[in-house]
Scaffold this active site. Structure first.
Site, PDB file in Angstrom:
ATOM      1  N   LYS A   1       0.859  -1.187   0.000  1.00 10.34           N
ATOM      2  CA  LYS A   1       0.000   0.000   0.000  1.00 10.34           C
ATOM      3  C   LYS A   1       0.892   1.233   0.000  1.00 10.34           C
ATOM      4  CE  LYS A   1      -3.533   2.407   2.631  1.00 10.34           C
ATOM      5  NZ  LYS A   1      -4.504   2.324   3.729  1.00 10.34           N
TER       6      LYS A   1
ATOM      7  N   ARG B   1     -10.757   9.918   2.306  1.00 12.10           N
ATOM      8  CA  ARG B   1     -10.602  10.607   3.595  1.00 12.10           C
ATOM      9  C   ARG B   1     -11.727  11.630   3.772  1.00 12.10           C
ATOM     10  NH1 ARG B   1      -3.989  11.140   3.134  1.00 12.10           N
ATOM     11  NH2 ARG B   1      -3.613   8.886   3.148  1.00 12.10           N
TER      12      ARG B   1
ATOM     13  N   LYS C   1       1.336   9.907   5.710  1.00 12.06           N
ATOM     14  CA  LYS C   1       1.472   8.520   6.167  1.00 12.06           C
ATOM     15  C   LYS C   1       2.751   7.876   5.625  1.00 12.06           C
ATOM     16  CE  LYS C   1      -3.503   7.933   6.910  1.00 12.06           C
ATOM     17  NZ  LYS C   1      -4.680   7.037   6.839  1.00 12.06           N
TER      18      LYS C   1
ATOM     19  N   GLU D   1       7.568  -6.814   0.812  1.00  9.69           N
ATOM     20  CA  GLU D   1       6.374  -6.693   1.658  1.00  9.69           C
ATOM     21  C   GLU D   1       5.434  -7.884   1.445  1.00  9.69           C
ATOM     22  OE1 GLU D   1       5.303  -4.849   4.009  1.00  9.69           O
ATOM     23  OE2 GLU D   1       6.323  -2.916   3.944  1.00  9.69           O
TER      24      GLU D   1
ATOM     25  N   LYS E   1      -2.326  -1.445  -3.724  1.00  4.62           N
ATOM     26  CA  LYS E   1      -3.175  -0.255  -3.652  1.00  4.62           C
ATOM     27  C   LYS E   1      -2.326   0.993  -3.758  1.00  4.62           C
ATOM     28  CE  LYS E   1      -6.111   1.946  -0.255  1.00  4.62           C
ATOM     29  NZ  LYS E   1      -6.491   1.933   1.131  1.00  4.62           N
TER      30      LYS E   1
ATOM     31  N   SER F   1     -10.444   5.556  -4.215  1.00  6.16           N
ATOM     32  CA  SER F   1     -11.397   6.652  -4.349  1.00  6.16           C
ATOM     33  C   SER F   1     -10.981   7.680  -5.404  1.00  6.16           C
ATOM     34  CB  SER F   1     -11.587   7.336  -2.997  1.00  6.16           C
ATOM     35  OG  SER F   1     -10.348   7.778  -2.478  1.00  6.16           O
TER      36      SER F   1
ATOM     37  N   TYR G   1     -15.299   0.921  -6.481  1.00  3.14           N
ATOM     38  CA  TYR G   1     -16.566   1.608  -6.229  1.00  3.14           C
ATOM     39  C   TYR G   1     -17.502   1.462  -7.434  1.00  3.14           C
ATOM     40  CZ  TYR G   1     -13.817   3.381  -2.389  1.00  3.14           C
ATOM     41  OH  TYR G   1     -13.029   3.430  -1.276  1.00  3.14           O
TER      42      TYR G   1
END
Ligand code: PBG
Length: 330
Positions: free
Chosen positions: A197, A207, A220, A236, A251, A277, A316
């Protein structure tokens, strides 16, 4: 040129039946996971930056996913919208066994026992600072965060979540969660790890949907990956597989298909991508302007994920795509 005109690549493209026969990849309803946002307060409100997506009250959630279930979408991913007065620095509400996600899980399991429910593990919807873990001296502390995330995962699993999806990017959390689940005899609860990610700008509308953007202090980048790196994604993923992940996620989606492709070809594990999103909003904006045609572009984009190596896609557009697929098959 020497084989031309003996070899003509266009022959196999000439007729619809022939194109269908040689098609290598396909999107079906079985590839789709629909992320939805749930809130405790009644009613349904559209998310400004994500037209066509809603914050759905517990009173409406069963009805909200009915069509998706009827169309055969295999799984729904649940995200909470948490009111300000329930947020704190420790994300305490995440550990409330009656929180909005646990309640939604029970309602949905009762209504649709055969639909997979995916529960996000991360504290950001519940914290006043908007970070995914516990902040100590301005730094998201890994091990302290993992301790809380394990508890969150157990609460979700006990509420009936089928797939635990840690999106927090702490080190070692997959092993810690797997061990805790197994200790509670929850050995069939699956883990879909957000293994690669990235610290991405494409999460902006999400968010907003959670009302967490105004809270986020800093960024982040100390836990999510640097978009400059791809070898690191393989490390990872390798770690998360060793720690017990059943499924792997990359992602964001479309801008990171190179990562999907490397992950799938290296590890041959069930691999998913999250069309996030920002990707959704970007496309919706173009559709609204009339610059792109949704009837072509949505399924084309999902096909690109399949071609890239995805077994499934969190999107979505899931409901819309399922409708289009059904219409096409009629
Ligand atoms: C946070 C989380 C995020 C998304 C899913 N889980 C946002 C973030 O990391 O800040 C983004 C999903 C999207 O943009 O659609 N744990």
């Amino acid at each position: 040129m020497e084989n031309f005109p003996t070899i003509r690549m266009r022959r196999n493209r000439k007729d619809d039946w022939n194109r269908r026969l040689v098609a290598q990849h396909e999107v079906t309803v079985n590839d789709l996971i629909w992320p939805i946002f749930v809130k405790e307060e009644s009613g349904v409100e559209e998310i400004d930056a994500m037209p066509g997506q809603f914050r759905v009250g517990l009173d409406s959630v069963v009805q909200h996913v009915k069509e998706a279930v009827e169309l055969g979408i295999p799984a729904i991913a649940l995200f909470p919208v948490v009111p300000e007065h329930k947020k704190d620095a420790m994300g305490t509400e995440a550990l409330n066994p009656h929180n909005v996600i646990c309640q939604a899980t029970k309602l949905l399991k009762e209504a649709y026992p055969n639909v997979g429910l995916i529960g996000d593990v991360a504290l950001d919807p519940y914290t006043t600072h908007g970070h995914d873990g516990i902040v100590i001296d301005g730094y998201v502390d890994n091990d302290e965060s993992v301790r809380v995330l394990v508890q969150q995962a157990l609460i979700l699993a006990k509420a009936g979540i089928d797939v635990i999806a840690p999106s927090d990017m702490m080190d070692g959390r997959i092993h810690a969660i797997r061990t805790a689940l197994d200790n509670e005899n929850l050995y069939n609860t699956r883990i879909m790890s957000y293994a690669a990610k990235y610290a991405s700008g494409y999460y902006g509308p999400f968010r907003d949907a959670l009302n967490s953007s105004k809270h986020l202090k800093g960024d982040k980048k100390t836990y999510q990956m640097d978009p400059a790196n791809s070898d690191e994604a393989l490390r990872e993923v390798e770690l998360d597989i060793k720690e017990g992940a059943d499924m792997i996620m990359v992602k964001p989606g479309l801008p990171y298909l190179d990562i999907v492709q490397r992950v799938k070809s290296t590890f041959s594990v069930p691999t998913f991508a999250y069309q996030v999103s920002g990707e959704y909003s970007m496309m919706m904006a173009s559709f609204e302007k009339g610059w792109l045609d949704p009837d072509v572009v949505i399924l084309e984009t999902l096909l690109a994920f399949k071609r890239g190596g995805c077994d499934g896609i969190l999107t979505y557009f899931a409901l819309d795509a399922a409708r289009k697929l059904q219409a096409r098959n009629k």
